[in-house]
Enzyme design. Structure first.
Site, PDB file in Angstrom:
ATOM      1  N   PRO A   1       0.827  -1.216   0.000  1.00 45.06           N
ATOM      2  CA  PRO A   1       0.000   0.000   0.000  1.00 45.06           C
ATOM      3  C   PRO A   1       0.864   1.269   0.000  1.00 45.06           C
ATOM      4  O   PRO A   1       1.788   1.385   0.800  1.00 45.06           O
ATOM      5  CB  PRO A   1      -0.792  -0.101   1.312  1.00 45.06           C
ATOM      6  CG  PRO A   1      -0.666  -1.518   1.775  1.00 45.06           C
ATOM      7  CD  PRO A   1       0.569  -2.082   1.157  1.00 45.06           C
TER       8      PRO A   1
ATOM      9  N   ASP B   1      14.616   1.951   6.181  1.00 44.11           N
ATOM     10  CA  ASP B   1      13.707   1.349   5.192  1.00 44.11           C
ATOM     11  C   ASP B   1      14.485   0.657   4.075  1.00 44.11           C
ATOM     12  O   ASP B   1      14.204  -0.500   3.728  1.00 44.11           O
ATOM     13  CB  ASP B   1      12.778   2.413   4.593  1.00 44.11           C
ATOM     14  CG  ASP B   1      11.677   2.830   5.544  1.00 44.11           C
ATOM     15  OD1 ASP B   1      11.769   2.486   6.731  1.00 44.11           O
ATOM     16  OD2 ASP B   1      10.730   3.507   5.096  1.00 44.11           O
TER      17      ASP B   1
HETATM   18  C1  MEV Z   1       9.700   5.453   8.283  1.00 43.61           C
HETATM   19  O1  MEV Z   1       9.474   4.117   7.861  1.00 43.61           O
HETATM   20  C2  MEV Z   1      10.496   5.466   9.557  1.00 43.61           C
HETATM   21  C3  MEV Z   1      10.862   6.835  10.102  1.00 43.61           C
HETATM   22  O2  MEV Z   1      11.611   6.606  11.294  1.00 43.61           O
HETATM   23  C4  MEV Z   1      11.661   7.637   9.118  1.00 43.61           C
HETATM   24  C5  MEV Z   1      13.058   7.086   8.901  1.00 43.61           C
HETATM   25  O3  MEV Z   1      13.556   6.321   9.724  1.00 43.61           O
HETATM   26  O4  MEV Z   1      13.670   7.499   7.910  1.00 43.61           O
HETATM   27  C6  MEV Z   1       9.613   7.626  10.492  1.00 43.61           C
END
Ligand code: MEV
Length: 307
Positions: free
Chosen positions: A95, A146
């Protein structure tokens, strides 16, 4: 040539990970982004077709900040090429805006397909670094968690700027991922947290510390197979994310519904401000927790196992 990369969820530590605290993320292998490439006539250049987004672009004419073009430009430059003759088709079951790393997974699939097409066998870290460069353009200040988890496709204990650390899973942990249906913009939410941190660094650093401590304890709980403790740590992490200001009533309702239906722990996952909630369940309670999540507004519930 066909390549893919999985979705991901962050078990603990989002946002704090941007500020150097540890976080834990796991791949979600049953939802994937895929890219396939076939040759085009000599001189045709690269065409990218994004089936889900119903758009196609020709690299030679693409805007320099177009997300799909950027990943292709970066990859070709890394491979020492300016262009190639092919049609690259991208699809994704992850998604968009769901907190599941769809952007990073699409980029990883594209990098792999292009590299594979020209016969280059890129090491995982090079793929991850390329995806990180693209994430930076989209998200401003990504931690790198990520790209790391979707490229390595294994549970990661991640500290910004440090080499990847993986860990064992003492026993399989069933997890539900509930999509709130409210799109989340990682860039906007990460930017808002940064402004609050700049305005009150003492308060936010203390909150990030408390989140990081829970990520450390969660790694021990996962290694020791202690699902009860992991669930408690997830609950505490959600409360800390509420204090940071990234939850919202729709996400809190999903968390409360999962806990009331017997989940061992639940929290928002990803940037927040929409996106997904994850719930740790025991074998046997997944159906009841899924029903509760749907009744509380989830538009989609995925079952996965951290293993
Ligand atoms: C996003 O999946 C996770 C966050 O911590 C941003 C990041 O780590 O770059 C919100």
């Amino acid at each position: 040539m066909r390549a893919s990369a999985p979705g991901k969820v962050i078990l603990l530590g989002e946002h704090a990970v941007v500020y150097g605290r540890p976080a834990i993320a796991v791949p979600v292998s049953q939802v994937r982004a895929s890219a396939s490439i076939v040759p085009a006539p000599p001189g045709a250049g690269l065409t990218i077709v994004a089936l889900d987004l119903e758009r196609s672009l020709h690299l030679g004419e693409a805007a320099l900040d177009d997300p799909l073009a950027v990943v292709a430009f970066q990859t070709l430059a890394h491979l020492g090429l300016q262009d190639l003759d092919g049609v690259l088709t991208v699809t994704s079951a992850i998604p968009i805006g769901g907190g599941m790393g769809s952007g990073a997974a699409v980029s990883a699939a594209v990098v792999r397909a292009l590299a594979g097409f020209v016969g280059a066998d890129l090491p995982l870290q090079e793929v991850s670094d390329l995806v990180y460069e693209v994430e930076k353009l989209h998200h401003g200040t990504p931690s790198g968690i990520d790209n790391t988890v979707v490229v390595y496709e294994r549970p990661v204990y991640f500290v910004r700027g440090q080499p990847l650390a993986t860990f064992g899973v003492g026993r399989p942990l069933p997890l539900l991922i509930a999509d709130s249906g409210i799109p989340s913009s990682t860039r906007a939410v990460v930017g808002a947290v940064r402004r609050r941190w700049e305005a009150d660094p003492l308060r936010y650093d203390a909150l990030f510390d408390r989140i990081g401590e829970r990520a450390v304890a969660a790694r021990d709980a996962i290694e020791g197979g202690d699902a009860g403790n992991l669930g408690r740590l997830m609950d505490q992490n959600h409360q800390l994310l509420q204090e940071i200001g990234v939850s919202m009533p729709a996400l809190d309702r999903l968390v409360e519904a999962a806990l009331a239906a017997g989940a061992l722990g639940a929290k928002l996952s990803g940037a927040g401000g929409g996106g997904s909630v994850i719930a740790l369940v025991e074998a046997g309670t997944g159906a009841a927790v899924e029903a509760a999540l749907r009744a509380a507004g989830a538009v989609q519930v995925l079952h996965t196992v951290v293993a």
